[in-house]
Enzyme design. Structure first.
Site, mmCIF file in Angstrom:
data_model
loop_
_atom_site.group_PDB
_atom_site.id
_atom_site.type_symbol
_atom_site.label_atom_id
_atom_site.label_comp_id
_atom_site.label_asym_id
_atom_site.label_seq_id
_atom_site.Cartn_x
_atom_site.Cartn_y
_atom_site.Cartn_z
ATOM 1 N N PHE A 1 -9.162 90.959 179.479
ATOM 2 C CA PHE A 1 -8.952 90.827 178.109
ATOM 3 C C PHE A 1 -9.277 89.632 177.352
ATOM 4 C CE2 PHE A 1 -6.412 93.593 181.093
ATOM 5 C CZ PHE A 1 -6.070 94.665 180.385
ATOM 6 N N VAL B 1 -6.270 88.134 181.724
ATOM 7 C CA VAL B 1 -6.242 87.563 180.212
ATOM 8 C C VAL B 1 -6.910 86.278 180.331
ATOM 9 C CG1 VAL B 1 -4.168 89.043 179.739
ATOM 10 C CG2 VAL B 1 -3.938 86.527 180.156
ATOM 11 N N CYS B 2 -7.706 85.957 179.217
ATOM 12 C CA CYS B 2 -8.421 84.937 178.954
ATOM 13 C C CYS B 2 -7.467 83.747 178.572
ATOM 14 C CB CYS B 2 -9.396 85.106 177.762
ATOM 15 S SG CYS B 2 -10.131 83.536 177.519
ATOM 16 N N ILE B 3 -7.418 82.844 179.105
ATOM 17 C CA ILE B 3 -6.499 81.734 178.794
ATOM 18 C C ILE B 3 -6.663 81.105 177.610
ATOM 19 C CG2 ILE B 3 -7.782 79.861 179.889
ATOM 20 C CD1 ILE B 3 -5.050 78.856 181.361
ATOM 21 N N ALA C 1 -5.301 83.684 175.192
ATOM 22 C CA ALA C 1 -3.719 84.224 175.427
ATOM 23 C C ALA C 1 -2.897 82.878 174.903
ATOM 24 C CB ALA C 1 -3.575 84.405 176.909
#
Lengths: 120, 97, 130
Positions: free
Chosen positions: C39, C77-79, C82
């Protein structure tokens, strides 16, 4: 695992949507992982390559500065949609890095050479 | 051969037109979400999409939008599993949005 | 065949998140496997456990959590995407001295390297644009 030939296609102009910048982050990460990667700038995506961007006034990071660092990451497989360039009356002098033009009838065959296409 | 997936109506963005510029004979084209409006024979874009082989539209999106009874001409209506099959049969897969 | 999905759309704003979920189910029903769902961009909102949709609308984060639990799928989820959008796990909440964490069950938060890794290990990476 055999390396995958990956193409990142950039169709958005910079700043208006974060996707333009996020595509560059994917490219830089792929470079760190030493994965073979090419980028193709199509349509309004060609605006990303303009030199002389000054984004201080809109309080965003300078997009062209990131692109100008690509050669340091050995990201040199950079291609541009020649029609989009011509329609916008742009020449290579306007660009912050060296890009290879692809004519309309070359684009389809070019894209088909890759295993993965990530679109932004 | 490439599979192109388009999810915006032709009037909404440039993506269908950009996609067709790189489309080669033998490539597949799948219309999903708002792009299914382009599948109609009465669409202003019918000339771009009708009577080409390997052009598909997702049934669930056609049904959701009340288009089931409308003529989609030569465009094949496919379900979600056939969507998966198309991505297996083609490589690479390029999304246009 | 092994698939990974790249999800860019915002749940409750873009249909593409729902399309991706149906596609994920259809790949499994067809006997394929899902290596990872990554994501990125507004797609990270799919990992917000605090989503409270009305009863007659799907709880999108819960749907992804359930799919991952049932089929042992890696949801990342991409840090970078996010954290700036306020989707955060307890480790990062502690690091940034935030009062709460909200990452939904069976999601993890990690770097873009996980997308590159997914590409290496998958036969197909399918992008679901916003």
């Amino acid at each position: 695992m055999a390396p995958k030939r990956t193409l990142i296609v950039c169709r958005k102009p910079p700043y208006g949507n974060a996707l333009a910048r996020e595509a560059l982050d994917v490219a830089l990460t792929a470079a760190v992982f030493e994965q073979p990667l090419a980028m193709l700038f199509i349509g309004d995506g060609v605006w990303q390559l303009l030199d002389q961007q000054d984004s201080a006034g809109i309080k965003q990071k300078n997009h062209s500065k990131v692109i100008s660092a690509f050669p340091l990451y050995e990201l040199t497989e950079l291609y541009i949609d020649a029609d989009a360039m011509q329609q916008r009356q742009l020449s290579h002098d306007h660009f912050v890095v060296a890009v290879k033009p692809l004519a309309a009838d070359e684009l389809g065959d070019f894209i088909a050479r890759f295993d993965t296409v990530l679109s932004f | 051969m490439t599979l192109h997936i388009v999810n915006k109506s032709p009037d909404q963005t440039q993506c269908l037109k950009d996609c067709l510029r790189v489309f080669r004979p033998g490539d597949g084209l799948l219309l999903i979400e708002d792009a299914v409006y382009g599948a109609l024979v009465n669409s202003p874009y019918a000339a771009l999409l009708q009577n080409r082989p390997l052009v598909y539209a997702l049934i669930a999106d056609i049904e959701a939008r009340g288009l089931s009874a409308m003529d989609t001409g030569s465009i094949k209506r496919i379900n979600d599993k056939q969507f998966v099959d198309l991505t297996v049969q083609h490589s690479p897969v390029q999304s246009w949005y | 065949m092994q698939f990974s999905l790249l999800i860019l759309g915002s749940p409750y704003s873009s249909q593409s998140v729902g399309t991706a979920h149906r596609f994920a189910e259809a790949t499994l029903e067809s006997g394929h496997s899902l290596y990872r769902i990554f994501f990125y961009h507004d797609g990270v909102y799919c990992g917000n456990q605090l989503s409270c949709p009305p009863q007659d609308e799907p709880n999108i984060p819960a749907q992804w959590s359930a799919l991952a639990a049932q089929h042992d799928i890696d949801l990342v989820v991409c840090i970078a995407s996010a954290l700036k959008r306020g989707v955060i796990d307890s480790d990062e909440a502690e690091r940034y001295e935030q009062s709460a964490a909200n990452l939904a069950a069976n999601f993890s938060i990690s770097g873009l390297g996980q997308l590159i890794d997914a590409n290496i290990h998958s036969d197909r990476v399918i992008t679901f644009g916003p």
